[in-house]
Write a protein that holds these residues in place. Structure first.
Motif, short mmCIF file in Angstrom:
data_model
loop_
_atom_site.label_atom_id
_atom_site.label_comp_id
_atom_site.label_asym_id
_atom_site.label_seq_id
_atom_site.Cartn_x
_atom_site.Cartn_y
_atom_site.Cartn_z
N LEU A 157 58.76 35.43 30.91
CA LEU A 157 57.66 36.31 30.50
C LEU A 157 56.64 36.48 31.63
O LEU A 157 56.06 37.55 31.80
N PHE A 158 56.43 35.41 32.40
CA PHE A 158 55.54 35.53 33.56
C PHE A 158 56.14 36.46 34.60
O PHE A 158 55.43 37.25 35.24
N ALA A 159 57.46 36.42 34.76
CA ALA A 159 58.14 37.24 35.77
C ALA A 159 58.00 38.73 35.48
O ALA A 159 57.91 39.54 36.41
N CYS A 160 57.98 39.10 34.23
CA CYS A 160 57.90 40.52 33.87
C CYS A 160 56.69 40.80 33.00
O CYS A 160 56.75 41.61 32.07
N HIS A 161 55.57 40.12 33.30
CA HIS A 161 54.39 40.28 32.46
C HIS A 161 53.77 41.66 32.67
O HIS A 161 53.58 42.11 33.80
N PRO A 162 53.42 42.36 31.61
CA PRO A 162 52.85 43.71 31.73
C PRO A 162 51.49 43.77 32.41
O PRO A 162 51.04 44.86 32.77
N LEU A 163 50.82 42.63 32.60
CA LEU A 163 49.54 42.63 33.31
C LEU A 163 49.70 42.43 34.82
O LEU A 163 48.71 42.43 35.54
N HIS A 164 50.92 42.28 35.30
CA HIS A 164 51.14 41.95 36.70
C HIS A 164 51.34 43.12 37.66
O HIS A 164 51.37 42.88 38.88
N PRO A 165 51.50 44.36 37.21
CA PRO A 165 51.70 45.44 38.18
C PRO A 165 50.60 45.53 39.24
O PRO A 165 50.89 45.85 40.40
N GLU A 166 49.36 45.27 38.87
CA GLU A 166 48.28 45.36 39.85
C GLU A 166 48.49 44.38 41.00
O GLU A 166 48.25 44.71 42.16
N VAL A 167 48.96 43.18 40.69
CA VAL A 167 49.17 42.17 41.72
C VAL A 167 50.42 42.46 42.53
O VAL A 167 50.44 42.28 43.75
N VAL A 168 51.47 42.94 41.88
CA VAL A 168 52.74 43.15 42.58
C VAL A 168 52.71 44.44 43.41
O VAL A 168 53.20 44.47 44.54
N SER A 169 52.12 45.50 42.87
CA SER A 169 52.22 46.82 43.50
C SER A 169 51.06 47.16 44.41
O SER A 169 51.15 48.13 45.16
N TRP A 170 49.99 46.42 44.35
CA TRP A 170 48.85 46.64 45.23
C TRP A 170 48.89 45.54 46.29
O TRP A 170 48.75 44.36 45.97
N ILE A 171 49.10 45.92 47.53
CA ILE A 171 49.40 44.94 48.57
C ILE A 171 48.34 43.86 48.68
O ILE A 171 48.64 42.66 48.71
N SER A 177 48.89 36.36 43.89
CA SER A 177 50.26 35.85 43.86
C SER A 177 50.51 34.81 44.94
O SER A 177 51.26 33.85 44.72
N VAL A 178 49.90 34.97 46.12
CA VAL A 178 50.04 33.95 47.16
C VAL A 178 49.39 32.65 46.71
O VAL A 178 49.97 31.56 46.83
N CYS A 179 48.18 32.76 46.19
CA CYS A 179 47.48 31.57 45.68
C CYS A 179 48.30 30.88 44.60
O CYS A 179 48.47 29.66 44.61
N THR A 180 48.84 31.67 43.68
CA THR A 180 49.59 31.10 42.56
C THR A 180 50.92 30.52 43.01
O THR A 180 51.38 29.51 42.48
N GLN A 399 42.88 47.95 34.64
CA GLN A 399 42.25 47.54 35.88
C GLN A 399 41.61 46.18 35.66
O GLN A 399 40.97 45.95 34.64
N GLY A 400 41.78 45.29 36.61
CA GLY A 400 41.29 43.92 36.45
C GLY A 400 42.34 42.95 35.97
O GLY A 400 42.05 41.76 35.78
N GLY A 401 43.57 43.43 35.78
CA GLY A 401 44.64 42.53 35.37
C GLY A 401 44.90 41.43 36.38
O GLY A 401 45.35 40.34 36.02
N ARG A 402 44.58 41.69 37.65
CA ARG A 402 44.82 40.69 38.69
C ARG A 402 43.94 39.46 38.50
O ARG A 402 44.32 38.36 38.92
N PHE A 403 42.79 39.62 37.87
CA PHE A 403 41.89 38.48 37.70
C PHE A 403 42.46 37.42 36.76
O PHE A 403 42.06 36.27 36.81
N VAL A 404 43.38 37.82 35.90
CA VAL A 404 43.98 36.87 34.95
C VAL A 404 45.44 36.60 35.28
O VAL A 404 46.21 36.18 34.42
N TYR A 405 45.83 36.87 36.52
CA TYR A 405 47.22 36.63 36.93
C TYR A 405 47.62 35.20 36.63
O TYR A 405 48.65 34.93 36.00
#
Length: 849
Positions: A157-171, A177-180, A399-405
């Protein structure tokens, strides 16, 4: 194959170090490798479309930075290790490792965004895998099958979480993701040191601390690891065996429990001491380097975050989006997938309750079995959310999904632990076989639903990348074949595409128009009207626009159409610049009863130059269809418009005012809106209400030119100091020369000027350029006795630090009361050179000629 995993006995404890309690048996190694493959494939299924994305938003600042690093300024990379990240004004972060990862990509790929996106995908995948391995190494006493199932579902579920596009697709969002990645790696290595073979414990501990250091140098969220480890140790101690009763006396049992708890605290502190000490060292070092313990955003952006704290956390559904992660632009509220998510969550709770009932114990220690992952997930969630207090805000467009990655990990761990529990239903009730099947089916449904929704949520990011590329190509085409002294104006940059970041200011866009992203530097031939850093991208200063429209070197004016994802020429801009009527004209009366959502009040065809008017005054009477009722307090009047550029009405071209019962005049400040100005000519208006049915009687619609209410403020022609293409002045001396004029404002006796706080903009606080009173947020204010000047110099001696500032004026009467509106502001940046001159005693003084 799950059956092949060895079962742990109830005597397995916290300090068990036998390899069999944490290392898979040989016959389960393939199972673990298969699980890892599933996790990788889920990442690919959700985010593969982003592998060929482009740079977006803040990415461009880093591209420009890397270009400088690889052209003789490598010292800038190392400077991040002992100063604020990239030495950026308005922020205070310590993230040197992120720039190292970006520099590594640039070294191998240059400015090709594909390489950066491959790295982003890699970090997301590694985070998922390390999360799986960490959970698989936890709780030695837990049923192995339940642990494996919980770990696999959580990581999936973490691998395909719907809140993760911001972290994966925005360089640049790789900071999360590096921190995690390093955080989960450190967690896994720590667990191996605790539960693995004794002869490797010391090495695993050292490697864990190294990974933790890398995580801390990536983002501040890494500070959550030591408290998470501490809580894990306590829960593991409790789950390995309850305190024994010394006798049947309740007091004696409580004493025994308290002693056991104290012992568990000591053991947890002892186990995590090195991570705690490293955290304390990091906090101290960071405070010395940055000059503050907390950091974050400063200026009006930081103030806005503080003022909106309660709203961001508890209003608008931000917290609920941790469970229902839908983008309203992508998934409509009526879409059935939302119901599926709600039913799945309810089903997980029902399964957990049923399992608790069926596994009810006969002892008095605890009434039913519970997975230790559940309390760990709940407490971990609180820990993971704590550092996001200042910035937490998951908007309706995600927007802001990256804050709860990081926080999505404990969220899905809670879900997985509800579904699979402690895994003892078969051990205690061999006749129960349906529950595991239902759990497995629900886990599969969760995984498929998450993967589908994540892929859907990722599409705006794919479109955003395509849009920025189209915009860059459109500007290049508009300049091709024109003399080098000719420029084009772009009234609006696209800030986002359905929530996916695109371009938030002119400096970002400027990078797209110069090497290494283009062969020729075109950045000085494009004129923009964007916020200096952040702000309402739909606001535009009328004075500067009018001056530019009259420039003989202007080759064209364009607007970006977010729907068609292309540049559109602004119609009739030549004639607009030449005609400047100063009169007010009106439209006739009309009335309508708006019964349902499809009904609106529409004007006849009109022909009004969009740049010649500042306000639209609408006088109307509004009342409910039932005369015995009043309109609700939250009722809204919506003004819409169509024009020569966009002949079709759309939500992007609307402005709203609170609607009141009875006859009232509503002033819409349309002249400061790019969506109005960019039409060239306004050809039609609509009025609508949020409350239906509603009776509207329009008395008048008046187009207002407010030259007698808004003072003029601009840079003097021939200003020698550098002014960029966005109209920002860069200075190393006092501000000026300036032109200002308040002579047309009736009753004006003098002019008040205001300078904002550093990295602050007045419109951030009020949402408009048309304030009618002085701001209590001004850092410096002063008085100009003359109502006009063509060569005013404003002393900046009261300023304390370099940075961006905003300057504006306001006419005042003899009683020191404000008249009309503030001027359109001008933006300037004070460089460190100014303060060197100031300290040398050569700073300017106020002159008003």
């Amino acid at each position: 194959m799950i059956e092949n995993i060895q079962q742990a006995t109830s005597q397995d404890g916290l300090n068990t170090r036998a390899a069999t309690t944490s290392e898979p048996a040989k016959d389960s190694l393939l199972l673990i490798l298969g699980a890892v493959l599933i996790i990788v494939l889920l990442n690919f299924a959700a985010f593969s479309d982003s592998l060929h994305g482009y740079f977006l938003a803040d990415d461009f600042a880093h591209v420009d930075y890397l270009k400088s690093v690889f052209n003789g300024n490598a010292h800038l990379l190392w400077k991040n290790f002992y100063s604020n990240w990239m030495q950026t004004l308005g922020t205070c972060f310590y993230r040197p490792l992120i720039s190292i990862t970006l520099a590594s990509d640039y070294l191998f790929w240059g400015a090709n965004p594909d390489g950066f996106h491959i790295s982003n995908f890699l970090y997301q995948t590694l985070s998922s895998v390390f999360l799986f391995l960490s959970l698989l190494s936890m709780f030695p006493a837990l049923d192995k099958r339940a642990k494996f199932s919980t770990a696999l579902l959580t990581a999936s579920l973490f691998a395909c979480h719907p809140l993760h596009p911001e972290v994966v697709s925005w360089i640049i969002a790789r900071v999360d993701s590096v921190c995690t990645t390093f955080l989960f790696l450190s967690l896994w290595l720590y667990l191996l040191s605790r539960h693995g073979a004794r002869n490797r414990a010391g090495a695993m501990q050292v490697l864990s601390l190294i990974a933790f250091t890398m995580s801390l140098m990536s983002k501040e969220m890494a500070i959550t690891l030591p408290p998470t480890l501490f809580i894990y140790e306590l829960i593991n101690s409790a789950s390995s065996g309850s305190p024994k009763r010394k006798n049947d006396d309740h007091t004696g049992w409580r004493t025994g429990f308290a002693e056991a708890f104290k012992e568990a605290l000591k053991e947890a502190l002892k186990a995590t001491k090195w991570h705690i000490l490293l955290l304390l060292f990091y906090l101290g070092f960071r405070a010395v380097v940055l000059g503050t313990l907390f950091g974050g955003y400063s200026g009006s952006v930081g103030e806005g975050l503080k003022d909106s704290l309660f709203r961001r956390w508890f209003e608008g559904g931000s917290l609920m989006r941790l469970l229902l992660p839908f983008n309203d632009f992508v998934t409509e509220p009526s879409n059935k997938i939302r119901l599926v998510f709600k039913l799945m969550t309810a089903a997980a709770l029902v399964i957990a309750v049923v399992r608790a009932i069926l596994t009810k114990r006969k002892t008095n220690e605890f009434p039913f079995s519970i997975s230790p992952f559940l309390p760990l997930g709940l407490i971990w969630l609180v820990i993971a959310l704590a550092p996001t207090v200042q910035v937490f805000d998951i908007t309706a467009i995600l927007q802001g999904g990256r804050f709860v990655y990081l926080a999505t990990a404990p969220v899905v761990l809670i879900i997985a632990s509800l579904i699979f529990g402690a895994g003892d239903e078969k051990k205690n009730h061999g006749h129960i076989s349906l529950l595991p099947l239902l759990s497995t089916a629900l886990a599969a449904l969760f995984t498929m639903s998450y993967a589908f929704t994540a892929r859907q949520n990722n599409q705006p990011w794919v479109e955003a990348s395509r849009g920025v590329n189209n915009l860059r190509a459109g500007v290049e085409a508009a300049l091709t074949g024109r003399p080098k002294n000719m420029k084009v104006a772009l009234l609006n940059l696209p800030p986002h595409q359905k929530g996916a970041h695109m371009l938030y200011n002119a400096s970002m866009f400027g990078v797209t128009l110069k090497p290494p992203l283009t062969k020729e530097d075109l950045s000085e031939r494009i004129i923009t009207f964007e916020p200096v850093t952040f702000g309402d991208a739909n606001l535009i200063g009328r004075t500067r626009l009018r001056n530019l429209l009259a420039d003989k070197n202007l080759a064209g004016v364009f607007v970006w159409d977010s729907t068609e994802q292309k540049l559109l020429p602004m119609k009739d801009w030549h004639s607009i610049a030449l005609c400047a009527p100063r009169q007010t004209f009106e439209l006739g009366e009309g009335n309508a009863v708006l019964e349902d959502a499809n009904q609106i009040f529409q004007s006849p065809v009109i022909d009004a130059p969009s740049t010649d008017f500042d306000f639209l005054d609408v006088t109307l009477r509004a009342e409910p269809k039932d005369p015995n009722k009043k309109l609700p307090e939250n009722a809204i009047l919506v003004l819409g418009w169509a024009g020569a550029t966009h002949p079709i009405y759309a939500q992007e071209r609307e402005s709203v005012q609170p609607l009141k019962t009875g006859e009232n005049t509503y002033r819409f400040s349309v002249g400061e809106l790019k969506s109005w100005v960019g039409e060239g000519k306004i050809t039609g208006l609509t009025l609508n209400t949020s409350e239906k049915p509603c009776k509207i009687t329009v008395k008048s619609v008046r187009f207002i030119n407010a030259d007698d209410e808004i003072p003029i403020l601009s840079f003097a022609p021939g200003t020698k100091t550098y002014i960029d293409s966005n109209g920002t002045l860069y200075i190393n001396k006092d501000l000026g020369p300036l032109i200002y004029d308040a002579t047309k404002i009736r009753g004006a006796k003098y002019v008040r000027y205001e300078i904002s706080r550093p990295e602050s903009w007045f419109e951030h606080y009020t949402g408009t350029l048309r304030d009618k009173s002085p701001s209590d947020k001004a850092f410096v204010s002063g008085k100009l006795d003359q109502l006009g000047s063509t060569n005013a110099i404003i002393s900046l001696k009261a300023l304390k630090v370099p940075g961006y500032y905003e300057f504006r004026i306001l006419a005042m009467d003899a009683q020191d009361k404000p008249l009309g509106y503030v001027s359109n502001p001008i933006n300037f940046q004070v460089t460190p050179a100014y303060f060197k001159a100031k300290n040398a005693g050569t700073n300017g003084v106020l002159e008003n000629k």
